[in-house]
Scaffold this motif. Structure first.
Motif, PDB file in Angstrom:
ATOM      1  N   GLU A  49       0.446  11.116  10.624  1.00  0.00           N
ATOM      2  CA  GLU A  49      -0.222  10.233   9.670  1.00  0.00           C
ATOM      3  C   GLU A  49      -1.270   9.378  10.349  1.00  0.00           C
ATOM      4  O   GLU A  49      -2.339   9.116   9.801  1.00  0.00           O
ATOM      5  CB  GLU A  49       0.821   9.346   8.970  1.00  0.00           C
TER       6      GLU A  49
ATOM      7  N   GLU B 230      -5.448   9.206   9.641  1.00  0.00           N
ATOM      8  CA  GLU B 230      -6.215   7.981   9.424  1.00  0.00           C
ATOM      9  C   GLU B 230      -7.462   7.934  10.313  1.00  0.00           C
ATOM     10  O   GLU B 230      -8.480   7.374   9.963  1.00  0.00           O
ATOM     11  CB  GLU B 230      -5.335   6.758   9.698  1.00  0.00           C
TER      12      GLU B 230
ATOM     13  N   GLU C 213       0.823  -1.203   0.000  1.00  0.00           N
ATOM     14  CA  GLU C 213       0.000   0.000   0.000  1.00  0.00           C
ATOM     15  C   GLU C 213       0.862   1.260   0.000  1.00  0.00           C
ATOM     16  O   GLU C 213       1.773   1.413   0.814  1.00  0.00           O
ATOM     17  CB  GLU C 213      -0.929   0.015   1.208  1.00  0.00           C
TER      18      GLU C 213
ATOM     19  N   LYS D 162       0.275   4.226   0.954  1.00  0.00           N
ATOM     20  CA  LYS D 162       0.209   5.129   2.107  1.00  0.00           C
ATOM     21  C   LYS D 162       1.272   4.815   3.154  1.00  0.00           C
ATOM     22  O   LYS D 162       1.561   5.645   4.019  1.00  0.00           O
ATOM     23  CB  LYS D 162      -1.173   5.073   2.758  1.00  0.00           C
TER      24      LYS D 162
END
Length: 241
Positions: free
Chosen positions: A235, A239, A194, A196
């Motif tokens: 981060e 989320e 992924e 991210k």
């Protein structure tokens, strides 16, 4: 306080008995009042200090609890990361034995170091077939990592870019950055890690792990490192929003 009251009463009794003059009595009464006021002020100050100390103790206990919780979580994370380390070592035994790859774990941080020759030809940023096979092995292990930043770092030796190659990579900064970005894209697009969790950065020749005075040292410095570190707090907050 009771002692002072008795003192005042005693003075009054003594005055009635003719022990002291009226003016002397007033003087002693005023002094006693000041003493009582001072004692009350001291008592209030001590009570305030006591309350402040109690609040401080509560705060320290909260900090201790938070520290113990973090220590427990870090210990559990180290154990989980050890599983990732073991998987990488198992899947990359051949490359590790040849000195092409190093896998290290320090507490809750893990790093996979790949020498240039297993991934790239000299002065190039396209991944070789052999390098794709290795990165696929690494990527398949990273697919299970959902709580770490995966940082791809590119490094070169200190030899300046020369000749026609300078048209594509003016300095080692561009070469190291392009290589890191190429590895990132491969892990995302070909393996499915992924995006991210991924980031890429090039350090050029500025973080050597060996001397650039020998061919062996320069070969060690030309490398890609894939580092797993705790997720960035900002981060994580994104989320949760």
């Amino acid at each position: 306080m009771k002692g002072n009251q008795l003192f005042v009463l005693s003075l009054a009794a003594c005055l009635l008995a003719g022990c002291v003059s009226q003016s002397k009595y007033k003087e002693l009464e005023t002094k006693a009042s000041r003493d009582i006021a001072a004692l009350r002020s001291q008592t209030a100050d001590l009570e305030a200090r006591k309350a402040a100390h109690e609040r401080q103790i509560v705060g320290l206990n909260d900090q201790l609890g938070a520290t113990e919780k973090r220590a427990t979580e870090t210990g559990a994370e180290i154990v989980r990361l050890k599983g990732t380390y073991d998987s990488l070592v198992k899947d990359l035994q051949g490359e590790i034995s040849k000195g092409q790859i190093k896998v290290t774990q320090i507490r809750d941080k893990l790093s996979v170091q790949l020498v240039e020759k297993i991934l790239f030809d000299s002065g190039r940023a396209e991944i070789k077939p052999e390098g794709k096979e290795v990165l696929t092995k690494v990527g398949n292990v990273l697919l299970a990592v959902k709580d770490k930043q995966i940082r791809i770092e590119g490094y070169t030796d200190a030899v300046p870019i020369g000749g026609a190659l300078r048209q594509q990579f003016p300095t080692n900064w561009e070469l190291s950055t392009q290589r890191a970005a190429t590895v990132l894209r491969f892990l995302q697009e070909k393996v499915g890690v992924e995006g991210k969790y991924l980031s890429a950065v090039g350090y050029g020749a500025f973080r050597p792990v060996a001397s650039n005075d020998t061919p062996e040292g320069r070969a060690e410095n030309r490398r890609i490192e894939i580092s797993l570190t705790p997720l960035d707090v900002q981060e994580v907050l994104k989320e949760l929003r």
